[in-house]
Design an enzyme around this catalytic site. Sequence first.
Site, mmCIF file in Angstrom:
data_model
loop_
_atom_site.group_PDB
_atom_site.id
_atom_site.type_symbol
_atom_site.label_atom_id
_atom_site.label_comp_id
_atom_site.label_asym_id
_atom_site.label_seq_id
_atom_site.Cartn_x
_atom_site.Cartn_y
_atom_site.Cartn_z
ATOM 1 N N GLN A 142 17.652 48.467 40.734
ATOM 2 C CA GLN A 142 16.286 48.987 40.613
ATOM 3 C C GLN A 142 15.550 48.841 41.951
ATOM 4 O O GLN A 142 14.343 48.594 41.987
ATOM 5 C CB GLN A 142 15.530 48.259 39.503
ATOM 6 C CG GLN A 142 15.859 48.717 38.107
ATOM 7 C CD GLN A 142 15.264 50.087 37.787
ATOM 8 O OE1 GLN A 142 14.337 50.549 38.427
ATOM 9 N NE2 GLN A 142 15.808 50.741 36.773
ATOM 10 N N SER A 143 16.248 49.050 43.040
ATOM 11 C CA SER A 143 15.708 48.745 44.368
ATOM 12 C C SER A 143 14.533 49.627 44.779
ATOM 13 O O SER A 143 14.652 50.848 44.888
ATOM 14 C CB SER A 143 16.825 48.890 45.410
ATOM 15 O OG SER A 143 16.310 48.816 46.714
#
Length: 336
Positions: free
Chosen positions: A75-76
């Site tokens: 989920q960068s």
Amino acid sequence: MNLARFARRRYTAGATAIEPMPHLSKVLGGAELFIKRDDQLGLTAGGNKTRKLEFLVAEALARGADTLITVGAVQSNHCRLTLAAAIREGLKCRLVLEQRVAGSYDKAASGNNFLFDLLGVESVTVVNAGDDLQATMEKVAADLVAEGRQGYIIPGGGSNALGALGYVACAEEILAQSFAMGIAFDRIVVASGSAGTHSGLVAGLIGNSAGIPVTGINVRRPRAEQEGNVHKLAVAAAELAGVGPAIPREAIECRDEWVGPGYSLPTAEMIEAVRLFAAHEGVLLDPVYTGKAAAGLVGLVRSGEIAAGERVLFVHTGGAPALYAYQPILTGAVPV
């Protein structure tokens, strides 16, 4: 210190706001809290990585790159913003996503995963925790060369000496705003992860003899390890920027009491902090970085370690799109 000698792309017009948080200050009691709205930086949905990318993408363009390559968690925020910078510049982008929690990658997930697809990422390579991330990015770069193209590798979080210049510049921005507002801050609190934001702030503040301590709230690593990482990068950023005097080891503080069971794994303190900021200031935090950093801020105020009357600036590093991937946890539908 003359940052104008470094090539820079500008993705944000002017300074991000510093706002008081009177309602949260009243609820917690003691310290007078302010927030630096780096969640409102340019590029898609904003966040701290935008400042770093201004310097890194400028170098990529100078080297003739046609594709940005970077790495981050599933989920960068950094991957989202690198992809957005590539779009802004007419470049392609290939991502390497690390499953820091086993089995956590879901192509159909909401949050940043959804945005990777919506923004048109060229390819996603998924690896496991412990894999050689640099080697994987170099393989992606080699594949591009075989196609007659040229990639530019950006480290995780944009956190090398060049990227950290974004927060050396931010430190100068904060000092200018502080002077204009007539507010002398006693402390800055920020999430400490890949170390670029934390180290850049320290280097910039020391380089300007500001005398403002920075308290980093860890999101992943134990205190000693993270302090070593931040100090090393602060020294490198200071040297690149031409900052003097040297960065003392004791200038680095990284607190690990709010990491919880691990990176990106929720805690009750994080959930409370996210809900406090939303309900009392209308500010959205993310569960992975700013939520845990805010939990640290709340804990330090409540314990009295941040003293009554201190003027504290919380640097909001963005990440709100990740909220939507954590909806069941934040609403209580899934217990922590």
